[in-house]
Write a protein that holds these residues in place. Structure first.
Motif, PDB file in Angstrom:
ATOM      1  N   SER A 157       0.680  -1.144  -0.688  1.00  0.00           N
ATOM      2  CA  SER A 157       0.138   0.206   0.252  1.00  0.00           C
ATOM      3  C   SER A 157       1.289   1.221   0.173  1.00  0.00           C
ATOM      4  O   SER A 157       2.154   1.511   0.771  1.00  0.00           O
ATOM      5  CB  SER A 157      -0.099   0.035   1.125  1.00  0.00           C
ATOM      6  OG  SER A 157      -1.694   0.842   1.313  1.00  0.00           O
ATOM      7  N   ASP A 186      -3.062   0.871  -3.550  1.00  0.00           N
ATOM      8  CA  ASP A 186      -4.328   2.197  -2.519  1.00  0.00           C
ATOM      9  C   ASP A 186      -4.199   0.499  -1.294  1.00  0.00           C
ATOM     10  O   ASP A 186      -3.720   0.077  -1.232  1.00  0.00           O
ATOM     11  CB  ASP A 186      -5.511   1.933  -2.525  1.00  0.00           C
ATOM     12  CG  ASP A 186      -6.519   0.876  -3.219  1.00  0.00           C
ATOM     13  OD1 ASP A 186      -5.887   0.118  -2.461  1.00  0.00           O
ATOM     14  OD2 ASP A 186      -7.598   1.729  -3.838  1.00  0.00           O
ATOM     15  N   SER A 206      -6.005  -2.785  -4.015  1.00  0.00           N
ATOM     16  CA  SER A 206      -6.211  -2.433  -5.709  1.00  0.00           C
ATOM     17  C   SER A 206      -5.573  -1.098  -6.254  1.00  0.00           C
ATOM     18  O   SER A 206      -4.776  -0.522  -5.207  1.00  0.00           O
ATOM     19  CB  SER A 206      -7.265  -1.512  -6.028  1.00  0.00           C
ATOM     20  OG  SER A 206      -8.877  -2.454  -5.483  1.00  0.00           O
ATOM     21  N   ASN A 247      -4.188   1.697  -8.715  1.00  0.00           N
ATOM     22  CA  ASN A 247      -5.078   2.721  -9.343  1.00  0.00           C
ATOM     23  C   ASN A 247      -4.165   3.333 -10.429  1.00  0.00           C
ATOM     24  O   ASN A 247      -3.096   3.488 -10.130  1.00  0.00           O
ATOM     25  CB  ASN A 247      -6.012   4.062  -8.492  1.00  0.00           C
ATOM     26  CG  ASN A 247      -6.692   3.212  -6.967  1.00  0.00           C
ATOM     27  OD1 ASN A 247      -7.490   2.458  -8.242  1.00  0.00           O
ATOM     28  ND2 ASN A 247      -6.553   3.682  -5.980  1.00  0.00           N
ATOM     29  N   ASN A 255      -6.111   7.473  -3.229  1.00  0.00           N
ATOM     30  CA  ASN A 255      -6.888   7.358  -4.013  1.00  0.00           C
ATOM     31  C   ASN A 255      -7.082   8.577  -4.676  1.00  0.00           C
ATOM     32  O   ASN A 255      -8.205   8.581  -5.695  1.00  0.00           O
ATOM     33  CB  ASN A 255      -8.555   7.212  -3.562  1.00  0.00           C
ATOM     34  CG  ASN A 255      -8.227   5.432  -2.615  1.00  0.00           C
ATOM     35  OD1 ASN A 255      -8.200   4.516  -2.940  1.00  0.00           O
ATOM     36  ND2 ASN A 255      -8.182   5.772  -1.566  1.00  0.00           N
ATOM     37  N   GLU A 312      -8.194  11.315  -4.047  1.00  0.00           N
ATOM     38  CA  GLU A 312      -9.118  12.792  -2.964  1.00  0.00           C
ATOM     39  C   GLU A 312      -8.374  13.818  -2.593  1.00  0.00           C
ATOM     40  O   GLU A 312      -7.342  13.474  -1.354  1.00  0.00           O
ATOM     41  CB  GLU A 312     -10.287  11.949  -1.864  1.00  0.00           C
ATOM     42  CG  GLU A 312     -10.857  10.944  -3.180  1.00  0.00           C
ATOM     43  CD  GLU A 312     -11.474   9.643  -1.583  1.00  0.00           C
ATOM     44  OE1 GLU A 312     -11.175   9.550  -0.667  1.00  0.00           O
ATOM     45  OE2 GLU A 312     -12.765   9.412  -1.983  1.00  0.00           O
ATOM     46  N   CYS A 359     -10.078  16.173  -7.116  1.00  0.00           N
ATOM     47  CA  CYS A 359      -9.777  14.682  -6.779  1.00  0.00           C
ATOM     48  C   CYS A 359      -9.252  14.748  -8.211  1.00  0.00           C
ATOM     49  O   CYS A 359      -8.541  15.682  -9.226  1.00  0.00           O
ATOM     50  CB  CYS A 359     -10.777  13.660  -6.842  1.00  0.00           C
ATOM     51  SG  CYS A 359     -11.372  12.986  -8.063  1.00  0.00           S
ATOM     52  N   LYS A 390      -9.326   9.847 -12.052  1.00  0.00           N
ATOM     53  CA  LYS A 390      -9.061   8.787 -11.966  1.00  0.00           C
ATOM     54  C   LYS A 390      -8.945   8.039 -13.512  1.00  0.00           C
ATOM     55  O   LYS A 390     -10.103   7.334 -13.960  1.00  0.00           O
ATOM     56  CB  LYS A 390      -9.128   7.732 -11.084  1.00  0.00           C
ATOM     57  CG  LYS A 390      -8.725   6.172 -10.844  1.00  0.00           C
ATOM     58  CD  LYS A 390      -9.674   5.668 -10.008  1.00  0.00           C
ATOM     59  CE  LYS A 390      -9.754   5.912  -8.594  1.00  0.00           C
ATOM     60  NZ  LYS A 390     -10.684   5.223  -7.361  1.00  0.00           N
TER      61      LYS A 390
END
Length: 257
Positions: free
Chosen positions: A64, A82, A86, A88, A123, A125, A148, A151
């Motif tokens: 992570s 993340d 996952s 990203n 993420n 944000e 944000c 993505k």
């Protein structure tokens, strides 16, 4: 939102001279494809904005917060894992003044802009913006939840990280389904690189470098070239791993040794 497709400024028929079905010589593409600005804009749209691209391997960011940066087309991106595990892919551009956020590779708990210290979580944000979200200076008209890092659409296939800027493109897993079955015995999703993949930029046009093996018997004639005899009666479309309808084309390189 996906970019609208553009029309080629060069008639598609003009490219026929650069392709052969195995019954004649192949000549260079129209010179405009290497130098014309209008064709460059078409190419950036048609290729980079509407296709899947492999941008690395998930094993290069096992923990992570692990990340690396990359450019795809003209877009600087961050590939990051993340807290849920996952992978990203985020825009590497601060939404305030367009600064590049991260460079190289590493591990981070947050993404901080070096110019005005806007902070994003992994993420993408926005979590704080000095002078706008501070308790004693909070700007009521500024909603932090509205900001944000964009993505990018991402799929991990057999451990490889793929992205596309086209939201309407069919899923990559569907396109590569047959290939996945063919490669099943190799267990490529379990493979790990000895060192992380390093992307490098080269100062030449990729269309000049891209070539079939017509040159192998000559340029590499004194080394491994003789192991792959030139066969003008076959084409790359004959390779069993190909799936032309889904845009999968590979070389038919089978050594005689």
């Amino acid at each position: 939102m996906s970019n609208k497709l553009m029309k080629s400024p060069i008639p598609i028929a003009d490219f026929d001279i650069s392709y052969s079905e195995g019954d004649g010589p192949v000549y260079s593409m129209p010179p405009e494809v290497f130098v014309d600005k209008e064709f460059y804009e078409f190419e950036m749209n048609a290729v980079w904005a509407h296709e899947w691209f492999c941008v690395g391997h998930a094993s290069d960011i096992p923990k992570s917060g692990d990340y690396y940066t990359i450019e795809v087309g003209e877009d600087p991106l961050i590939v990051i894992r993340d807290r849920t595990g996952s992978v990203n892919v985020l825009s590497n551009v601060c939404q305030h003044r367009g600064m590049i956020l991260l460079e190289g590779r590493g591990n981070t708990r947050r993404i901080s802009c070096p110019l005005h210290a806007w902070v994003y979580n992994i993420n993408g944000e926005l979590t704080s913006a000095p002078g706008l979200t501070d308790a004693d200076e909070k700007v009521e008209s500024f909603n932090i939840k509205d900001v944000c890092l964009p993505k990018i659409r991402t799929e991990v296939w057999q451990g490889f990280v793929f992205i596309t800027f086209d939201e309407d493109l069919p899923p990559l897993s569907d396109r590569l389904g047959n290939l996945g079955d063919q490669l099943g015995n190799y267990k490529i999703d379990e493979l790990r690189a000895s060192v992380p993949l390093k992307m490098e930029a080269f100062d030449w046009n990729w269309k000049i470098f891209n070539d079939e093996c017509y040159h192998c018997s000559y340029l590499h004639g004194g080394s491994w070239g003789e192991m792959y005899p030139l066969c003008l009666n076959s084409t790359d479309e004959m390779v069993k791993f190909n799936d032309i309808e889904n845009g999968l084309v590979s070389y038919n390189l089978i050594s005689q040794h």
